[in-house]
Design an enzyme around this catalytic site. Structure first.
Site, PDB file in Angstrom:
ATOM      1  N   TYR A 174      69.613  49.003  48.809  1.00  0.00           N
ATOM      2  CA  TYR A 174      70.934  48.577  48.362  1.00  0.00           C
ATOM      3  C   TYR A 174      72.022  49.301  49.176  1.00  0.00           C
ATOM      4  O   TYR A 174      71.724  50.060  50.091  1.00  0.00           O
ATOM      5  CB  TYR A 174      71.082  48.812  46.857  1.00  0.00           C
ATOM      6  CG  TYR A 174      70.296  47.808  46.007  1.00  0.00           C
ATOM      7  CD1 TYR A 174      69.890  46.581  46.524  1.00  0.00           C
ATOM      8  CD2 TYR A 174      69.972  48.079  44.691  1.00  0.00           C
ATOM      9  CE1 TYR A 174      69.188  45.657  45.752  1.00  0.00           C
ATOM     10  CE2 TYR A 174      69.266  47.159  43.907  1.00  0.00           C
ATOM     11  CZ  TYR A 174      68.878  45.952  44.447  1.00  0.00           C
ATOM     12  OH  TYR A 174      68.184  45.040  43.686  1.00  0.00           O
ATOM     13  N   ARG A 222      69.297  58.878  43.153  1.00  0.00           N
ATOM     14  CA  ARG A 222      67.995  58.283  43.478  1.00  0.00           C
ATOM     15  C   ARG A 222      67.999  57.862  44.941  1.00  0.00           C
ATOM     16  O   ARG A 222      68.882  57.111  45.383  1.00  0.00           O
ATOM     17  CB  ARG A 222      67.735  57.067  42.584  1.00  0.00           C
ATOM     18  CG  ARG A 222      66.350  56.500  42.782  1.00  0.00           C
ATOM     19  CD  ARG A 222      66.023  55.417  41.788  1.00  0.00           C
ATOM     20  NE  ARG A 222      64.733  55.691  41.177  1.00  0.00           N
ATOM     21  CZ  ARG A 222      63.917  54.760  40.687  1.00  0.00           C
ATOM     22  NH1 ARG A 222      64.266  53.501  40.691  1.00  0.00           N
ATOM     23  NH2 ARG A 222      62.759  55.083  40.178  1.00  0.00           N
ATOM     24  N   ARG A 321      57.034  50.720  34.929  1.00  0.00           N
ATOM     25  CA  ARG A 321      56.298  49.630  34.295  1.00  0.00           C
ATOM     26  C   ARG A 321      55.396  50.096  33.157  1.00  0.00           C
ATOM     27  O   ARG A 321      55.146  49.342  32.213  1.00  0.00           O
ATOM     28  CB  ARG A 321      55.512  48.873  35.369  1.00  0.00           C
ATOM     29  CG  ARG A 321      56.435  48.112  36.315  1.00  0.00           C
ATOM     30  CD  ARG A 321      55.742  47.727  37.598  1.00  0.00           C
ATOM     31  NE  ARG A 321      55.420  48.900  38.394  1.00  0.00           N
ATOM     32  CZ  ARG A 321      54.702  48.882  39.499  1.00  0.00           C
ATOM     33  NH1 ARG A 321      54.221  47.735  39.944  1.00  0.00           N
ATOM     34  NH2 ARG A 321      54.464  49.996  40.176  1.00  0.00           N
ATOM     35  N   CYS A 344      49.834  49.323  32.023  1.00  0.00           N
ATOM     36  CA  CYS A 344      50.450  48.443  33.017  1.00  0.00           C
ATOM     37  C   CYS A 344      49.413  48.253  34.106  1.00  0.00           C
ATOM     38  O   CYS A 344      48.827  49.224  34.578  1.00  0.00           O
ATOM     39  CB  CYS A 344      51.695  49.096  33.604  1.00  0.00           C
ATOM     40  SG  CYS A 344      52.190  48.329  35.163  1.00  0.00           S
ATOM     41  N   CYS A 351      56.923  41.021  34.840  1.00  0.00           N
ATOM     42  CA  CYS A 351      58.218  41.704  34.956  1.00  0.00           C
ATOM     43  C   CYS A 351      59.004  41.238  36.177  1.00  0.00           C
ATOM     44  O   CYS A 351      60.229  41.219  36.142  1.00  0.00           O
ATOM     45  CB  CYS A 351      58.024  43.214  34.975  1.00  0.00           C
ATOM     46  SG  CYS A 351      56.948  43.826  36.278  1.00  0.00           S
ATOM     47  N   CYS A 365      56.118  40.701  30.317  1.00  0.00           N
ATOM     48  CA  CYS A 365      55.046  41.602  30.749  1.00  0.00           C
ATOM     49  C   CYS A 365      53.696  40.961  30.469  1.00  0.00           C
ATOM     50  O   CYS A 365      53.481  40.395  29.394  1.00  0.00           O
ATOM     51  CB  CYS A 365      55.153  42.939  30.019  1.00  0.00           C
ATOM     52  SG  CYS A 365      53.801  44.061  30.408  1.00  0.00           S
ATOM     53  N   ALA A 395      42.319  35.896  26.537  1.00  0.00           N
ATOM     54  CA  ALA A 395      43.054  35.054  25.583  1.00  0.00           C
ATOM     55  C   ALA A 395      42.394  35.107  24.209  1.00  0.00           C
ATOM     56  O   ALA A 395      43.066  35.263  23.185  1.00  0.00           O
ATOM     57  CB  ALA A 395      43.136  33.615  26.089  1.00  0.00           C
ATOM     58  N   GLN A 422      36.827  35.578  32.416  1.00  0.00           N
ATOM     59  CA  GLN A 422      37.210  35.627  33.833  1.00  0.00           C
ATOM     60  C   GLN A 422      37.603  37.033  34.289  1.00  0.00           C
ATOM     61  O   GLN A 422      37.536  37.353  35.469  1.00  0.00           O
ATOM     62  CB  GLN A 422      38.384  34.675  34.098  1.00  0.00           C
ATOM     63  CG  GLN A 422      38.022  33.208  34.059  1.00  0.00           C
ATOM     64  CD  GLN A 422      36.990  32.840  35.107  1.00  0.00           C
ATOM     65  OE1 GLN A 422      37.136  33.162  36.273  1.00  0.00           O
ATOM     66  NE2 GLN A 422      35.934  32.179  34.679  1.00  0.00           N
ATOM     67  N   LYS A 432      41.239  46.388  42.435  1.00  0.00           N
ATOM     68  CA  LYS A 432      41.514  45.786  41.134  1.00  0.00           C
ATOM     69  C   LYS A 432      41.194  46.775  40.001  1.00  0.00           C
ATOM     70  O   LYS A 432      40.918  46.362  38.881  1.00  0.00           O
ATOM     71  CB  LYS A 432      40.683  44.500  40.954  1.00  0.00           C
ATOM     72  CG  LYS A 432      40.824  43.470  42.066  1.00  0.00           C
ATOM     73  CD  LYS A 432      42.194  42.845  42.158  1.00  0.00           C
ATOM     74  CE  LYS A 432      42.468  41.724  41.224  1.00  0.00           C
ATOM     75  NZ  LYS A 432      41.627  40.564  41.353  1.00  0.00           N
TER      76      LYS A 432
END
Ligand SMILES: Cc1cc2nc3c(=O)[nH]c(=O)nc-3n(C[C@H](O)[C@H](O)[C@H](O)COP(=O)(O)O)c2cc1C
Ligand code: SF4
Length: 648
Positions: A174, A222, A321, A344, A351, A365, A395, A422, A432
């Protein structure tokens, strides 16, 4: 106390912090379109304050809504109208036991300007990577002086709004980073050239902001300690800038990295980037200043956060997160119930790609469907019902535990010998690991709920009649898609799931058919197996390889594949499997044979509809959720499962 370093109180300037956990600033777009505080925003932060965080740094508030913001929903500090709402926000945070800072910034060339306004930047060179946005114009010295005044006015408003301090956003590409970086600052006046000149704006801002606040009011800065780009900001420069900041009276340095304009996705690292990847930078800065240093970046487990402080890498640890995923993270860590922490998974989907980076939407999320709805509790059921859930993937599990938490009597049946669906395949490719953590967490939630889970239990009409559910939820998931083209019975043709499960070990010349995320991750998996591979080709019918993948994860994955010599072949038609390989038609219409010893079908998954008809005809209310409706990601699966679990 399980994490003694993390729960050691400390000081930030005049502020006493009860522990070392900082909530990193994160935009969520729960504000109004013009950047004013809403009840939803207050509820979101209140939950994190009540969840035990020592210090909350409220998300980026712009000093200039017209040319310095990320667009509608970006909190604002450029108008006195913002003060009453912000006062409610700061007092809610403080009343719930945390200290409250607010981040102040300007997006420079990375902003979303109001109509007929142009973006500003130190030099014109900094092209805006966000499609369709005009390039920024070079700031005049008058613009710079206006900007400094805006930062000091914003500080005065933060003081008036009751905040304990402010943080300057001088990171992530930024405006202030644009001044600090030689990549974007080509000025020849006193704000460009040497490091001292490039840091001039930042130091002038600090001086002006200090004038607008009471003596000792903490101002944190920061920084992106490294821009991770050739010619960009490097750690040596940030060491020097940090020392200047310390001399200017800054209360702490918050060490982040990268730029949204750059190619390295380190500012908000996806799961393929190692945990704690910015810690080395934090330690470097800590070694050259005596004010507290805040570390950030994939430190979202109590173990990692504790180690960062205990090993002297940083004084405080900012979690981003991890606190979206679980507002109660800190309390759970303090109470030693880490298995209950909702992890997370660093997917950047809910997000970011389907949240604040997508047009007209807000932060969601994947693992916490309740984010942004903190005031909405899960209602206990008025009528206890017998709920049969068919399928033990994410699910199924999520709907089961939600329904059970409301007081229903829930039976979950999984036809396979293990739960996970899955997810059990998704955890197998490299990088992963976070999915494994989530897998363990889901199983923990199920085990600690009142749900009865039965494995090896296929559901039939007879079973349903025997158990007599009041309602059924079909979460049967999806199955690998078979490819019905000539020659698919050849012995050298295998399905991707057999490869991932280790039943097939591809070697020699390998061709993978299907260029979605499944195919690319299968290629990544094969490369990681270290079996001798002569060539690896991924062939896709569509024009864009892995097009549905979250962009940062995709960029890293495709780079890994290319670096390892994988040939990615989009826009090709596959015609026939042969003993010698795969016959394809290339994008120019030419037929060619891709010679292969092993052909792997990885065209994705298809909904498992085997039970649709038989269960649908039983006259018992039936809801369908997740991949058996249509295969999508875990974000959609959990969102649907939670919604259904709440409705039953
Ligand atoms: C949804 C979202 C919004 C963010 N918004 C900001 C922001 O307003 N200001 C900022 O400095 N960083 C922002 N970040 C970056 C975070 O503060 C943090 O540095 C980053 O997520 C890495 O920390 P983590 O691995 O703990 O999530 C954002 C990150 C996310 C995921
Ligand atoms: S959406 Fe994914 S990356 Fe974002 S907070 Fe949730 S789990 Fe983490």
């Amino acid at each position: 106390m399980p994490w003694p370093a993390l729960f050691q109180p400390t000081n930030l300037g005049p502020l006493r912090l009860k522990n070392r956990v900082v909530m990193a600033p994160m935009e969520n777009h729960y504000a109004t379109d013009d950047g004013l505080v809403t009840d939803r925003l207050i509820d979101y932060y209140t939950a994190r304050a009540a969840g035990g965080v020592g210090l909350i740094i409220v998300e980026l508030a712009t000093v200039d809504s017209e040319v310095g913001s990320t667009g509608p929903g970006n909190l604002t500090l450029d108008d006195d109208r913002a003060i009453p709402g912000l006062r409610l926000l700061s007092s809610a945070i403080i009343e719930h036991g945390a200290r409250a800072l607010i981040q102040i910034g300007h997006t420079g060339s990375l902003g979303v300007p109001h109509p007929n306004r142009s973006l500003i930047s130190p030099s014109v060179v900094h092209a805006n990577p966000r499609a369709g946005r005009p390039a920024a114009r070079e700031m005049t010295v008058t613009d710079i002086n206006h900007c400094i005044r805006r930062f000091s006015d914003a500080t005065a408003r933060a003081v008036a709004a009751g905040f304990d301090g402010v943080e300057i956003h001088a990171a992530h590409g930024y405006l202030i980073t644009q001044f600090l970086s030689s990549l974007s600052n080509h000025r020849t006046d006193e704000y460009g050239g040497s490091l001292a000149n490039r840091a001039r704006l930042l130091l002038e801002l600090v001086a002006a902001m200090r004038q607008s606040a009471p003596s000792g009011f903490p101002i944190v800065c920061r920084l992106s300690a490294s821009e991770f780009a050739p010619g960009g900001i490097v750690a040596e420069e940030t060491e020097q800038v940090s020392q200047w900041l310390e001399q200017s009276g800054i209360a702490a340095i918050h060490v982040s990295g990268g730029s949204y304009a750059g190619k390295e996705p380190v500012s908000i690292a996806p799961m393929a980037i190692a945990r704690g990847h910015l810690l080395g930078l934090a330690r470097r800065i800590k070694q050259c200043v005596s004010v507290p240093v805040i570390a950030v970046g994939r430190l979202g487990t109590p173990e990692d956060a504790e180690a960062a402080v205990a090993n002297g890498m940083a004084d405080l640890v900012a979690l981003g997160r991890a606190l979206i995923a679980d507002p109660e993270f800190v309390n759970k860590a303090r109470d030693g119930v880490t298995a209950a922490i909702v992890p997370c998974i660093a997917c950047n989907v809910g997000c970011l790609s389907k949240g604040v980076f997508a047009p007209n939407t807000v932060m969601h999320c994947t693992t916490n469907p309740q984010v942004g709805h903190e005031a909405r509790s899960i209602p206990p059921t008025k009528r206890r019902r017998r709920v049969l859930i068919i399928g033990g993937g994410p699910a199924g599990i999520y709907s089961a535990v939600t329904a059970a938490s409301r007081g229903h009597s829930v039976l979950l049946c999984e036809k396979e010998p293990e739960l996970g669906g899955q997810l059990n395949l998704a955890v197998l490719p490299p990088h992963k690991e976070e999915l494994r953590v989530w897998q363990r967490h889901l199983l923990h939630r199920l085990a600690t709920s009142s749900v009865e889970a039965r494995l090896n239990t296929p559901v039939t009409a007879a079973f349903v009649r025997g158990w007599r559910p009041d309602v059924m939820v079909l979460a049967a998931g999806a199955a690998p898609q078979r490819l019905d083209i000539l020659g698919s019975q050849h012995g050298n043709v295998h399905m991707f799931d057999a490869v991932l499960r280790g039943a097939v070990q591809p070697a020699g010349r390998v061709v993978i058919i299907g260029g979605g995320d499944v195919a690319c991750e299968t290629a990544d998996f094969i490369l990681n197996q270290r079996t001798p591979i002569d060539s690896l080709v991924v062939v896709r019918r569509g024009s864009r390889i892995a097009q549905d993948m979250e962009p940062m994860t995709r960029a890293l994955l495709l780079r890994r594949l290319r670096r390892n010599g994988v040939n990615l072949l989009p826009s090709a038609q596959y015609n026939e499997f042969r003993d010698e390989g795969l016959l394809i038609t290339d994008p120019d219409g030419r037929k060619m044979l891709l010679r292969a010893d092993c052909l792997i079908v990885a065209t994705g998954v298809v909904p498992d509809r085997t039970l649709d008809e038989s269960l649908g005809a039983m006259g018992i209310p039936l809801q369908r959720i997740g991949d058996c409706v249509s295969p999508r990601g875990f974000y959609e699966a959990v969102a649907e499962a939670f919604a259904v679990g709440c409705e039953l």
